[in-house]
Design an enzyme around this catalytic site. Structure first.
Site, PDB file in Angstrom:
ATOM      1  N   ARG A   1      -1.170  -7.955 -21.395  1.00 51.86           N
ATOM      2  CA  ARG A   1      -2.066  -7.655 -22.523  1.00 51.86           C
ATOM      3  C   ARG A   1      -1.454  -6.640 -23.474  1.00 51.86           C
ATOM      4  NH1 ARG A   1      -4.939  -3.011 -22.134  1.00 51.86           N
ATOM      5  NH2 ARG A   1      -6.762  -3.762 -23.312  1.00 51.86           N
TER       6      ARG A   1
ATOM      7  N   ASP B   1      -7.753   2.143 -25.538  1.00 56.77           N
ATOM      8  CA  ASP B   1      -8.132   1.929 -24.135  1.00 56.77           C
ATOM      9  C   ASP B   1      -8.316   3.237 -23.403  1.00 56.77           C
ATOM     10  OD1 ASP B   1      -5.996  -0.885 -23.313  1.00 56.77           O
ATOM     11  OD2 ASP B   1      -8.013  -0.719 -24.110  1.00 56.77           O
TER      12      ASP B   1
ATOM     13  N   GLU C   1       1.894  -8.026   8.446  1.00 56.84           N
ATOM     14  CA  GLU C   1       1.936  -6.580   8.686  1.00 56.84           C
ATOM     15  C   GLU C   1       2.758  -5.862   7.627  1.00 56.84           C
ATOM     16  OE1 GLU C   1       0.132  -3.748  10.315  1.00 56.84           O
ATOM     17  OE2 GLU C   1      -0.082  -5.881  10.807  1.00 56.84           O
TER      18      GLU C   1
ATOM     19  N   PRO D   1       0.815  -1.224   0.000  1.00 57.85           N
ATOM     20  CA  PRO D   1       0.000   0.000   0.000  1.00 57.85           C
ATOM     21  C   PRO D   1       0.846   1.270   0.000  1.00 57.85           C
ATOM     22  CG  PRO D   1      -0.730  -1.534   1.691  1.00 57.85           C
ATOM     23  CD  PRO D   1       0.598  -2.032   1.190  1.00 57.85           C
TER      24      PRO D   1
HETATM   25  C1  4FV Z   1      -1.597  -3.785  -1.428  1.00 63.11           C
HETATM   26  C2  4FV Z   1      -2.236  -2.731  -2.110  1.00 63.11           C
HETATM   27  C3  4FV Z   1      -1.990  -4.331  -0.117  1.00 63.11           C
HETATM   28  C4  4FV Z   1      -0.862  -5.041   2.878  1.00 63.11           C
HETATM   29  C5  4FV Z   1      -0.550  -6.015   3.958  1.00 63.11           C
HETATM   30  C6  4FV Z   1      -0.768  -7.195   1.878  1.00 63.11           C
HETATM   31  C7  4FV Z   1      -1.422  -5.856   1.757  1.00 63.11           C
HETATM   32  C8  4FV Z   1      -0.365  -7.348   3.292  1.00 63.11           C
HETATM   33  N1  4FV Z   1      -0.579  -4.204  -2.180  1.00 63.11           N
HETATM   34  N2  4FV Z   1      -1.586  -2.565  -3.297  1.00 63.11           N
HETATM   35  N3  4FV Z   1      -3.298  -1.999  -1.737  1.00 63.11           N
HETATM   36  N4  4FV Z   1      -1.146  -5.263   0.431  1.00 63.11           N
HETATM   37  O1  4FV Z   1      -3.019  -3.960   0.433  1.00 63.11           O
HETATM   38  O2  4FV Z   1      -0.591  -3.461  -3.316  1.00 63.11           O
HETATM   39  O3  4FV Z   1       1.016  -7.636   3.335  1.00 63.11           O
END
Ligand code: 4FV
Length: 249
Positions: free
Chosen positions: A156, A171, A118, A91
């Site tokens: 793609r 697109d 985590e 994230p």
């Molecule tokens: C995420 C996102 C995401 C966070 C904790 C996996 C999670 C666990 N990855 N974009 N939004 N990952 O939420 O890419 O490790």
């Protein structure tokens, strides 16, 4: 292109990689996608890949050793000129866009690290990863779905993957604008008809209508995209008038 996916749940990819356009691309060897379970590189008593965070606090952290060893294993035989992109799905990463998909589609090798728990030991970010990507501001249970999203949008774009019936050219986002409305047979469905211009066969008028619809739809739904979109001065002026007119509401 070769894609390696480091994951604790390789089975999650079978469905996505075994069907539809991605499945065909693999069959036709237009791309080589491999999954690696990095628990196989956890040489401790219980093959644990996570541990408690130094400094305390809730949740578990992914250990560095299994992930470093797994990346070194899949790159051991790498002859490519270009260094593989090692992509951490998280994230905290840069928000993924079509622009990034087009950039990654030019690479020879991509290696995805799919996390859980985590988060990751920071030394993975500092000493192994070339890119951190997020698919959006929400928290998932794991990095597998985000990796599938990126892989789908990159593969793609590879030569020969999309037949001519599907074109990446028009697109949404590849023009920097949202896509125009599409219609197909029947021309009359219940009380709803198709815009006459699309039945006119007048290609210039059809192209003009489609461009106007893309501009209007983008103005209404994603005005933020208009800043970086390539527009003519005439189109910017037209959009300004539309923005002031009730029609665009
Ligand atoms: C995420 C996102 C995401 C966070 C904790 C996996 C999670 C666990 N990855 N974009 N939004 N990952 O939420 O890419 O490790």
């Amino acid at each position: 292109m070769r894609i390696d996916v480091l994951t604790l749940f390789p089975e999650m990819f079978e469905g996505v990689l075994g069907s539809s356009i991605l499945g065909k691309a693999l069959e036709k060897k237009l791309v080589d996608i491999r999954t690696v379970n990095f628990r196989e590189f956890a040489f401790n008593k219980h093959n644990t890949v996570d541990d408690y965070p130094f400094g305390g606090g809730g949740g578990m952290v992914l250990k560095p050793e299994p992930i470093f060893r797994a990346v070194e294993h899949v790159t051991a035989d790498d002859q490519g000129e270009r260094r593989p992109r090692v992509i951490l799905m998280c994230p905290q990463g840069e928000t993924f866009t079509q622009r990034k998909a087009e950039e990654l589609a030019r690479e020879e090798r991509l290696i995805f690290i799919c996390g859980h728990y985590e988060g990751y030991d920071e030394r993975i970010r500092e000493h192994l990863v070339t890119d951190e990507l997020s698919i959006g501001d929400y928290v998932l249970t794991g990095g597998e779905l985000p990796a599938m999203v990126v892989i789908d949008s990159v593969v793609r774009l590879l030569p020969g993957v999309l037949g001519n019936e599907q074109s990446a050219v028009t697109d949404s986002f590849s023009t920097g604008l949202l896509e125009y409305p599409h219609y197909t047979r029947p021309a009359q469905f219940r009380d709803w008809t198709v815009p006459d211009v699309l039945l006119s066969g007048h290609h210039e008028n059809i192209a003009k209508w489609r461009r106007e619809q893309s501009l209007l739809r983008t103005l209404r739904r994603r005005p933020d995209l208009l800043e970086q979109a390539e527009l003519t001065e005439k189109e910017r002026q037209w959009l300004k008038e539309m923005a002031e007119s009730p029609e665009s509401k």
